[in-house]
Write a protein that holds these residues in place. Structure first.
Motif, PDB file in Angstrom:
ATOM      1  N   GLU B 158       0.823  -1.209   0.000  1.00  0.00           N
ATOM      2  CA  GLU B 158       0.000   0.000   0.000  1.00  0.00           C
ATOM      3  C   GLU B 158       0.855   1.256   0.000  1.00  0.00           C
ATOM      4  OE1 GLU B 158      -3.164   0.686  -0.447  1.00  0.00           O
ATOM      5  OE2 GLU B 158      -3.422  -1.438  -0.831  1.00  0.00           O
ATOM      6  N   LYS B 159       2.011   1.194   0.666  1.00  0.00           N
ATOM      7  CA  LYS B 159       2.877   2.371   0.687  1.00  0.00           C
ATOM      8  C   LYS B 159       3.371   2.695  -0.718  1.00  0.00           C
ATOM      9  CE  LYS B 159       4.476   1.397   5.361  1.00  0.00           C
ATOM     10  NZ  LYS B 159       5.580   0.815   6.137  1.00  0.00           N
ATOM     11  N   ILE B 160       3.707   1.645  -1.476  1.00  0.00           N
ATOM     12  CA  ILE B 160       4.165   1.888  -2.856  1.00  0.00           C
ATOM     13  C   ILE B 160       3.001   2.373  -3.707  1.00  0.00           C
ATOM     14  CG2 ILE B 160       5.246   0.828  -4.861  1.00  0.00           C
ATOM     15  CD1 ILE B 160       6.610  -1.107  -3.003  1.00  0.00           C
ATOM     16  N   LEU B 161       1.826   1.777  -3.494  1.00  0.00           N
ATOM     17  CA  LEU B 161       0.671   2.214  -4.280  1.00  0.00           C
ATOM     18  C   LEU B 161       0.314   3.667  -3.965  1.00  0.00           C
ATOM     19  CD1 LEU B 161      -1.677  -0.884  -4.291  1.00  0.00           C
ATOM     20  CD2 LEU B 161      -0.170  -0.080  -6.065  1.00  0.00           C
ATOM     21  N   ASP B 162       0.510   4.077  -2.707  1.00  0.00           N
ATOM     22  CA  ASP B 162       0.274   5.488  -2.372  1.00  0.00           C
ATOM     23  C   ASP B 162       1.205   6.388  -3.174  1.00  0.00           C
ATOM     24  OD1 ASP B 162      -1.698   4.840  -0.654  1.00  0.00           O
ATOM     25  OD2 ASP B 162      -0.506   5.040   1.172  1.00  0.00           O
ATOM     26  N   LEU B 163       2.459   5.958  -3.310  1.00  0.00           N
ATOM     27  CA  LEU B 163       3.403   6.743  -4.108  1.00  0.00           C
ATOM     28  C   LEU B 163       2.926   6.835  -5.553  1.00  0.00           C
ATOM     29  CD1 LEU B 163       6.926   5.504  -3.006  1.00  0.00           C
ATOM     30  CD2 LEU B 163       5.925   7.724  -2.611  1.00  0.00           C
ATOM     31  N   PHE B 164       2.487   5.695  -6.090  1.00  0.00           N
ATOM     32  CA  PHE B 164       2.024   5.681  -7.484  1.00  0.00           C
ATOM     33  C   PHE B 164       0.813   6.593  -7.645  1.00  0.00           C
ATOM     34  CE2 PHE B 164       3.728   1.259  -8.874  1.00  0.00           C
ATOM     35  CZ  PHE B 164       5.006   1.744  -8.746  1.00  0.00           C
ATOM     36  N   GLU B 165      -0.048   6.574  -6.649  1.00  0.00           N
ATOM     37  CA  GLU B 165      -1.241   7.400  -6.742  1.00  0.00           C
ATOM     38  C   GLU B 165      -0.864   8.882  -6.699  1.00  0.00           C
ATOM     39  OE1 GLU B 165      -4.113   6.736  -3.698  1.00  0.00           O
ATOM     40  OE2 GLU B 165      -5.678   7.787  -4.779  1.00  0.00           O
ATOM     41  N   ALA B 166       0.079   9.206  -5.818  1.00  0.00           N
ATOM     42  CA  ALA B 166       0.494  10.602  -5.722  1.00  0.00           C
ATOM     43  C   ALA B 166       1.131  11.066  -7.025  1.00  0.00           C
ATOM     44  CB  ALA B 166       1.483  10.767  -4.572  1.00  0.00           C
ATOM     45  N   LEU B 167       1.804  10.155  -7.707  1.00  0.00           N
ATOM     46  CA  LEU B 167       2.499  10.551  -8.935  1.00  0.00           C
ATOM     47  C   LEU B 167       1.580  10.552 -10.143  1.00  0.00           C
ATOM     48  CD1 LEU B 167       5.204  11.228 -10.202  1.00  0.00           C
ATOM     49  CD2 LEU B 167       5.582   8.819 -10.561  1.00  0.00           C
ATOM     50  N   SER B 168       0.815   9.467 -10.326  1.00  0.00           N
ATOM     51  CA  SER B 168       0.086   9.310 -11.584  1.00  0.00           C
ATOM     52  C   SER B 168      -1.407   9.533 -11.430  1.00  0.00           C
ATOM     53  CB  SER B 168       0.316   7.906 -12.136  1.00  0.00           C
ATOM     54  OG  SER B 168      -0.358   6.963 -11.344  1.00  0.00           O
ATOM     55  N   GLY B 169      -1.904   9.594 -10.205  1.00  0.00           N
ATOM     56  CA  GLY B 169      -3.334   9.785 -10.008  1.00  0.00           C
ATOM     57  C   GLY B 169      -4.087   8.493  -9.844  1.00  0.00           C
ATOM     58  N   SER B 170      -3.427   7.376  -9.989  1.00  0.00           N
ATOM     59  CA  SER B 170      -4.126   6.107  -9.885  1.00  0.00           C
ATOM     60  C   SER B 170      -3.235   5.108  -9.176  1.00  0.00           C
ATOM     61  CB  SER B 170      -4.489   5.595 -11.272  1.00  0.00           C
ATOM     62  OG  SER B 170      -5.119   4.363 -11.162  1.00  0.00           O
ATOM     63  N   ARG B 171      -3.834   4.296  -8.341  1.00  0.00           N
ATOM     64  CA  ARG B 171      -3.016   3.339  -7.588  1.00  0.00           C
ATOM     65  C   ARG B 171      -2.440   2.272  -8.504  1.00  0.00           C
ATOM     66  NH1 ARG B 171      -6.113   0.204  -4.757  1.00  0.00           N
ATOM     67  NH2 ARG B 171      -4.779  -0.372  -3.048  1.00  0.00           N
ATOM     68  N   MET B 172      -3.307   1.652  -9.282  1.00  0.00           N
ATOM     69  CA  MET B 172      -2.842   0.490 -10.040  1.00  0.00           C
ATOM     70  C   MET B 172      -2.823   0.733 -11.550  1.00  0.00           C
ATOM     71  SD  MET B 172      -4.732  -2.346  -7.747  1.00  0.00           S
ATOM     72  CE  MET B 172      -4.115  -3.846  -8.462  1.00  0.00           C
ATOM     73  N   MET B 173      -3.744   1.506 -12.056  1.00  0.00           N
ATOM     74  CA  MET B 173      -3.792   1.754 -13.503  1.00  0.00           C
ATOM     75  C   MET B 173      -3.074   3.074 -13.788  1.00  0.00           C
ATOM     76  SD  MET B 173      -5.497  -0.838 -14.476  1.00  0.00           S
ATOM     77  CE  MET B 173      -5.533  -2.063 -13.188  1.00  0.00           C
ATOM     78  N   CYS B 174      -1.761   3.040 -13.789  1.00  0.00           N
ATOM     79  CA  CYS B 174      -0.991   4.283 -13.717  1.00  0.00           C
ATOM     80  C   CYS B 174      -0.983   5.073 -15.021  1.00  0.00           C
ATOM     81  CB  CYS B 174       0.432   3.985 -13.298  1.00  0.00           C
ATOM     82  SG  CYS B 174       0.500   3.333 -11.626  1.00  0.00           S
TER      83      CYS B 174
END
Lengths: 280, 390
Positions: B158-174
């Motif tokens: 979840e910590k990595i997914l939070d980073l992805f979300e902060a960067l791309s706007g989406s947790r998994m579908m970046c």
């Protein structure tokens, strides 16, 4: 690794009766490929895998491509010259030529032992309809097993000597090959024949015979003997004294109503109602 | 090299094949595992034939998640296929994006600025951490360690997914990579957060390993189970950690030297036995190497543009030709093969799915094992059905 021309020449020497052609790739990737004839494909593949300085032991990717037949317009200049020594006779001719379609399978080979690649092999079927057989390379590289099954499923290339050639992604009863360029989607993917097909067909005929009568007088018993009688009595009848309406029980015989008003809604089961008709 | 034919045509000799209908053994039992079975990691089905508890035949059945991804790719433009690639292996959208972007860049001869290459390495290695962490959790779950190891793994994921979300706007579908660079530039705060996550990740691995790696039950369940020979692995096109667990040194980050991987020294861990335990261990070791790569990348991340100013995204029409681009995804070699006919849509769009090709040897690994082991072997192959069925 040596250049593709070297490899082509080597294969031509090793397999003199085979035909190996270099297919040029004009894109910046410059990944040119070798078109080999189907009848020598497996010996060439084995040669590429087993030669000590090639060792292409890893077949990474197998791709099917559909090339439907297409019309090519060629411009031809007449070759003969004017006998009087003038300019060339005649004008340029445009000839329409039909290039036959075929299916193509592309193999991307690498060497895990030596770390080079890719060497790209192409195989072509004779046409797209009935001569779509190619030799399977699964006996040479196991990694082709599922990928060739997928090409069989989605493109319709039949791989000879494949150990387990079945559909892989579509269901077994599926008929067409969806990745072909001329594939047309069916209206209803979910439709499938049921044992009740003949019953439904009979019912359709039945309703078709019923329709004009029912449309003329909804709620009445149709004249034809084969049609079913209404299953319940017509609507409530107002009592002569002006009291509350009394619903008649089913057993009571009521005088037949010949002309019902168009607005009268009876609870009769009307088989001709459009909502009750089954989907064909 | 001898021919490695599928087991159904070359029945293995030994204990697992024996006469049926004799006085001691009953009939073979055919079990359909899946498609709705929690241990199949999605809608995957195995037709298993059992002699008692021993597997004598196993046929995988695919297609429950098939949506003809490749046809979709042919019917849309190059750019609009990018979000579709997220849906292939939905745990690793960043590496799917990169593989596709790399193939298109090869096709069009597009260069990538330095900062974008660094960001790609950073995001790919974060994805590798994410994927391998998930796998370690799932594998333990498959072994029967209900809940706890998976929750530890998901806490970090979840910590990595939070980073992805902060960067791309989406947790998994970046949907983050573009042809010639990346979509958005990370802020300095994001980089600080990512760096501190990386620095702390080793501690999580220490904690996880102290709980799991020497665990007696895990060792008993996985050691010697599902042994894959190097020759079969190479022939069957097995790639990624599964291949390296058999001892074959083939890592595309080293072999192809794509991106800026040659700038970061790292080691490629190799296994000895090719069994399920080695496959688990390789992933833990790869995560340690990913941390090394990430720390180097954060230290040396240059400033500059994140996308080539000459890159054309809309109205993009590469010249006719073809290209095959591949990268080392967390699950193995993910490649895209594109043929352009000069139009805005690719003429042919092919995905080389590591999950599907790695499943080729599932039957070979499971023959002679028990049904409970098949669950663990499948878990250690690490498949995602979005990529298997496409």
């Amino acid at each position: 690794m040596e250049t593709l021309e070297h490899l082509r020449n080597r294969l031509a020497i090793a397999f003199p009766r085979s035909e190996v052609v270099i297919v040029n790739n004009p894109s910046p990737s410059a990944q040119h490929s070798l078109l080999i004839s189907a009848d020598h494909a497996r010996v060439i593949a084995r040669h590429l895998r087993d030669e000590a300085d090639l060792q292409l032991d890893y077949c990474s990717n197998v791709t099917g491509i559909d090339w439907p037949e297409k019309e090519i317009i060629e411009t031809i200049k007449p070759a003969q010259t004017d006998p009087a020594g003038g300019a060339a006779l005649g004008t340029e001719q445009k000839i329409k030529r039909l290039q036959p379609g075929y299916l193509e399978v592309v193999y991307h080979l690498y060497s895990m032992a030596l770390g080079h690649g890719p060497v790209i092999l192409r195989l072509r079927t004779i046409n797209r309809a009935d001569r779509v057989e190619l030799p399977s390379l699964t006996p040479v590289w196991r990694s082709c097993e599922f990928q060739e099954r997928e090409i069989f499923d989605l493109f319709g290339v039949v791989f000879a000597d494949h150990p387990d050639l079945r559909r892989i992604l579509m269901w077994d009863e599926f008929k067409d090959h969806p990745m072909r360029k001329d594939y047309v989607e069916p209206d209803d993917y979910e439709w499938e024949p049921t044992p009740h097909g003949p019953v439904l067909a009979k019912a359709k005929v039945h309703y078709a015979a019923l329709t004009p009568v029912a449309a003329a007088a909804p709620g009445t018993a149709p004249a034809s003997g084969s049609a079913p009688a209404p299953m319940s009595a017509p609507g409530p009848i107002a009592s002569p004294a002006g009291g509350p309406a009394i619903a008649l029980p089913l057993a009571v015989e009521t005088p037949p109503i010949t002309k019902a008003p168009a607005t009268a809604q009876s609870p009769t089961l009307n088989p001709a109602a459009p909502s009750a008709a089954p989907r064909p | 090299m001898n021919e490695l034919t599928p087991p159904s045509f070359n029945p293995p000799s030994g204990a697992q094949v024996r006469a049926v209908h004799d006085a001691f053994h009953g009939d073979l039992l055919e079990v359909s595992m899946g498609p709705h079975h929690p241990s199949t990691h999605g809608v995957f089905r195995m037709m298993v034939t059992l002699d008692g508890e021993t597997i004598v035949k196993l046929k995988p059945v695919f297609g429950y998640l098939h949506r003809n991804h490749e046809k979709l790719g042919e019917n849309t433009t190059y750019l609009s296929s990018m979000p579709y690639t997220d849906r292939l292996d939905y745990l690793n959208s960043m590496t799917n994006n990169w593989a596709y972007a790399l193939a298109v860049e090869k096709l069009a001869g597009q260069s990538v600025p330095e900062r974008a290459e660094y960001l790609r390495v950073i995001l790919a290695e974060l994805t590798r951490l994410l994927n391998h962490t998930c796998l370690a959790g799932f594998l333990l779950q498959d072994c029967g360690a209900s809940g706890t190891p998976l929750m530890y793994a998901f806490r970090e994921r979840e910590k990595i997914l939070d980073l992805f979300e902060a960067l791309s706007g989406s947790r998994m579908m970046c949907n983050y990579q573009r042809f010639g660079g990346c979509r958005v530039d990370p802020s300095p705060e994001w980089l600080t957060a990512a760096q501190s996550l990386t620095d702390g990740y080793g501690r999580f691995l220490d904690e996880y390993e102290s709980l799991i790696t020497q665990n007696e039950i895990l060792m008993a369940r996985t050691q010697g189970v599902g042994v894959l020979s190097p020759a079969l692995a190479v022939s069957a096109g097995v790639t990624g950690p599964m291949l390296r667990a058999t001892g074959v040194n083939y890592d595309l980050r080293k072999v192809d030297a794509y991106g800026f991987y040659p700038r970061f020294p790292f080691r490629v861990p190799l296994g000895d036995h090719g069994d399920t335990y080695d496959r688990y261990m390789i992933r833990i070791l790869e995560m340690r190497e990913s941390i090394t790569i990430l720390q180097q990348a954060f230290r040396t991340l240059p400033s500059g543009p994140i996308i080539d100013p000459k890159a054309k995204l809309r109205g993009f029409r590469p010249k006719p030709g073809e290209a095959y681009g591949r990268i080392e995804g967390p699950k193995g070699e993910i490649g895209f093969y594109l043929i352009s006919d000069g139009s805005p849509n690719p003429y042919r769009y092919r995905v080389r799915p590591p999950s599907l090709v790695n499943l080729t040897i599932l039957e070979d690994l499971c023959l002679g094992q028990t049904l409970a082991d098949a669950v663990i072997i499948l878990g250690s192959i690490d498949i995602v059905l979005g990529e298997v069925d496409r």
